[in-house]
Write an enzyme that holds these catalytic residues in place. Sequence first.
Site, PDB file in Angstrom:
ATOM      1  CG  HIS A   1      58.174  39.694 115.688  1.00 49.14           C
ATOM      2  ND1 HIS A   1      59.530  39.929 115.756  1.00 49.14           N
ATOM      3  CD2 HIS A   1      57.744  40.264 114.525  1.00 49.14           C
ATOM      4  CE1 HIS A   1      59.920  40.607 114.676  1.00 49.14           C
ATOM      5  NE2 HIS A   1      58.851  40.824 113.919  1.00 49.14           N
TER       6      HIS A   1
ATOM      7  CB  CYS B   1      63.548  52.474 106.172  1.00 47.34           C
ATOM      8  SG  CYS B   1      63.891  52.700 107.924  1.00 47.34           S
TER       9      CYS B   1
END
Length: 572
Positions: free
Chosen positions: A99, A50
């Site tokens: 990351h 989202c």
Amino acid sequence: MSLLVVGLSHRSAPVSVLERASLSADAQVKLLQDTVAAEPAAEGAVLATCNRIELYADVDKFHAGVAELSTLLALHSGVGLEELTPYLYVHYEDRAVHHLFSVACGLDSMVVGEGQILGQIKDSLARAQELHTAGRLLNDLFQQALRVGKRAHSETGIDRAGQSLVTFGLEQLALGTPVEAWARDKKALVIGAGSMSSLAAATLARAGVAEVVIANRTQERAERLARILGEGDDTDVLARAVPMGSVPFELTRADVVVSCTGATGLVLTADAIAGGVENRIGEQSPVTGPAPAAPAAPAAPAAGAATATGADENCPLDLSAVQPGFSVMGEAAVAGMDAATLEQHAAWAAGGTVDRREAARATGPEADAELIGALAATASAVGRIPERRRPEPVAEPPRPEPVLFLLDLAMPRDIDAAAHRLAGVRLVDIESLAEASADAPMAADVDQVRRIVSDEVAAFGAAQRAARITPTVVALRTMAADVVAGEIARLEGRLPGLDDKHRAEITQTVRRVVDKLLHAPTVRVKQLAAEPGGAGYADALRTLFDLDPETVASVSRAEESTEMNAQNRGPA
């Protein structure tokens, strides 16, 4: 080949861009297929949640890879490349690994420490495996990311540093009151029956709400979720399923609404919410109407006095309607303002006290005299002639206590942002959650997780670099074995009467000599290759021993095929 990630998230892009760039399930499939079909990329995986969209790929050229992946993201997200580019970030090699590991541990989440991202990473890997777009590198990377995330949650207290997005959202709705006390005996409406909606329904049930109503486009899924909630041993909640058409009626009964669907448009409009609130307010409170009336325009200034101040009719923002817990950016979204326009408005609001645009609309000697008098008075007071004016603080009438609490966890948004203007409504959405969590203190557990991530990145990089030289070492040993076999065959030709015992002894001796000669350099070259900058040792080994590149490549393909068969059984 090298790891590359191109993406955007709540940290790099405003909610309005993330909403428009969201990828449907079909779009993710097409994006993966186009990625591996592109020239620079050999593997691909998409992580779409989202609040983030990231495309991972194994590429042979950095610049070409960035250009291709950025273009594909723009193409499949429906946002033009020029508009999307300013919000994209790029990570390469070890930075890309760092990351993803940080994402897996919840360090890059909107709410630090939330664990739902692990399930999303697992789904991302499963999708890439199903489409056969994940090869050796991405399988290793995503499998290891899942292990690192699990390690962070099991070895540290990262769960204490943050909560799930659902829990954090409910805390924001509760405005400092413990969620259990705030939710007790309330009626909840949950729109959607996916993973996030199910989590919200279960969280509300455990918090002590009296009733949970599930509305979903697929009635069977809503009924299944309601049945699970009603049969739970740890809750005593009335749970029932309703069709989506019943939502307007349920709004008049609900105290809390949580919405998280995959709809591309609004699920709850401001008018629908106003209708539900008006009925409820009519029963419980004398306050009616959606929002406080706009203040009247101030009277024109007298000559010789500073120009009267007030709201600029050219400004589309109703700042007096912005309530605590909702951002000016939310008000801007309602007005259709982009970030650049909002910044211009901020400069306007911090400006001076005279608006020369107002005077420009007036003509005649009286207007000129009025303007000259106002400018003179202002200049004598502040020592300069400002170009713009600042609005006066407007007394805001007290708002009623919220009777309807809205939590929008969807991206793109399910609930009209204009709902935050309605009296008796409190709206918390993805954007306001991001602002609320931005200043959260970083606990010692977070620092411990960061150390875990750094250690795991170093270990993963060393393993990958060492793995790159393994096919070369295998090819070298294979060549040495072929040389030994050839020499033994020549010996048998020269000494045809050699018995089996002596032949075996000679063969074993020659092999031991070759193994001893190769042992130290092959072990050492693996160690050197595992260190940063060690990629060139494989090339050096191939050059020194004149190894056939095709032999090395065939060994690599055979190893990758074996690993892929094992890994594609499913993520850990």
